[in-house]
Design an enzyme around this catalytic site. Sequence first.
Site, short mmCIF file in Angstrom:
data_model
loop_
_atom_site.label_atom_id
_atom_site.label_comp_id
_atom_site.label_asym_id
_atom_site.label_seq_id
_atom_site.Cartn_x
_atom_site.Cartn_y
_atom_site.Cartn_z
N ASP A 253 -0.33 -10.62 -0.11
CA ASP A 253 1.08 -10.55 0.28
C ASP A 253 1.34 -11.24 1.62
O ASP A 253 2.39 -11.87 1.81
CB ASP A 253 1.59 -9.11 0.29
N ALA B 140 0.80 -1.22 0.00
CA ALA B 140 0.00 0.00 0.00
C ALA B 140 0.84 1.27 0.00
O ALA B 140 0.35 2.33 -0.38
CB ALA B 140 -0.93 -0.01 1.21
#
Length: 473
Positions: free
Chosen positions: A236, A13
């Site tokens: 992830d 992010a």
Amino acid sequence: MSKIHAAAIDLGATSGRVIVGTWTGEALELTEVHRFPNAFHRLNDNDYWDIGALFSQVRKGLTEAKRLFPDLASCGVDTWGVDHVLLDKDGRLAFPMHAYRDQRTEPLRKRLIDSGDDRKLYDWTGLPPINYNTALQLGETLSAFPALKQMVSRVLLLPDYFNYLLSGKMCNEVSIASTGQLLDINGVAFSGETLNYFGIPAEWFDGPARSGIKLGKVRDIEGLEDVETILVPGHDTSCAFEAIPKSGNDIFISAGTWLLTGGLTAQPAKGEEAYKLGVSNERDGLGGYRPNKILLGLWLLEQLSIKFPDRPTSGAEWDALADKAADLPSPGTLIDCTDESLFNPDDMRAAIDANLRRQGGTPPATLPEYMRLICDSLARSVANTVRQFGQMTGESFDNIAIVGGGSKNQLLCQRIADATGLPVTSYSLEGTSVGNIGYQLLGLGAIENLDIFRAVIARRINKHVYRPAVAGA
């Protein structure tokens, strides 16, 4: 055996990178070929990702990987969870891509809790009602824009979409689907009850597929026509958890923007205790269960440091800041890390200060003081979670295994050890990229199973063990 080169496209992010893993059968060598920043942007009162700019960086990274490694065999994509795209029948974007920290779903989440339906959804999916869940995002979107039902043909989560752009194949992968409160807690299938509850058409999804399969050759990127796109765990954290060497009765932490604490199990965590703890029963790349508690993480420090002109800009400067913070005493009042106001405030420093004042505490004055406060507060949050996991499962953990960017933060690791009374083993392991590459090797037929791969990795991995200075400090 000859060397195999595989490119892990790892998108977080706040940053993304492309890392090439070179596998010899006896070792894995990693080479970072491209790194770039990432951030969402606010338009009016909503937050969005610039998905076109993000994919352009993916293309750039793959092109560089091919230049440096002409025999590049494959690539695989993992990203953060829950965020998704809506596509029409021709594969065109039918709606802008919101960022998960957007607050538009909060009224829906509160209605779920007030009505008691959050428990029903938990029993169906094994995930608590977090406002960024894909199910809640889609529910809010369809409520605001009901005509989308006639326009949209498919929903792909972000790694699924990038796989489609690379290979031309649309496929919903199991680990990333599990992040969004979309899967049935029993087995590997989308939850019909949940989709019906939110009015989400079931035909928007398929599968989900397990990782480790070939999707097709890379298309539309010159020079990469012979590179296979492999379906890896799209989430992830799943990649990171599956790369960690197993020893003893460990509980795992993937430390970064979030602190995800939990493990890999044969069965999901169900029932009242799991519901009250807020356990998320996410999945690994083969559909197995990965129950974990999602905690606020180093996002607090990342956002707070923006307010300081002496903010570190390099790894060495961050290490120096951590050293200064370690020399300070522990604050008398810690941050309440369950405070929803810390999720995505306009001003993180102001939000942390308000959090402390509500508890009768005094805000820090310097960045080292804030860093000590944040690390100690996160450590207490982890300690509470480890204790609750032990009570829920009846297990006694003897070690905490930590990977991710936060595993390099010596102060955080030491304070977790002190707060839990357990040793913390920090692995010098690019866990997300290693897990990603492991599944690529599985898809290429270069390894028989992931246990063999992990055993090879474990022989050469560097680690540091942090011993608790004072149990329960």
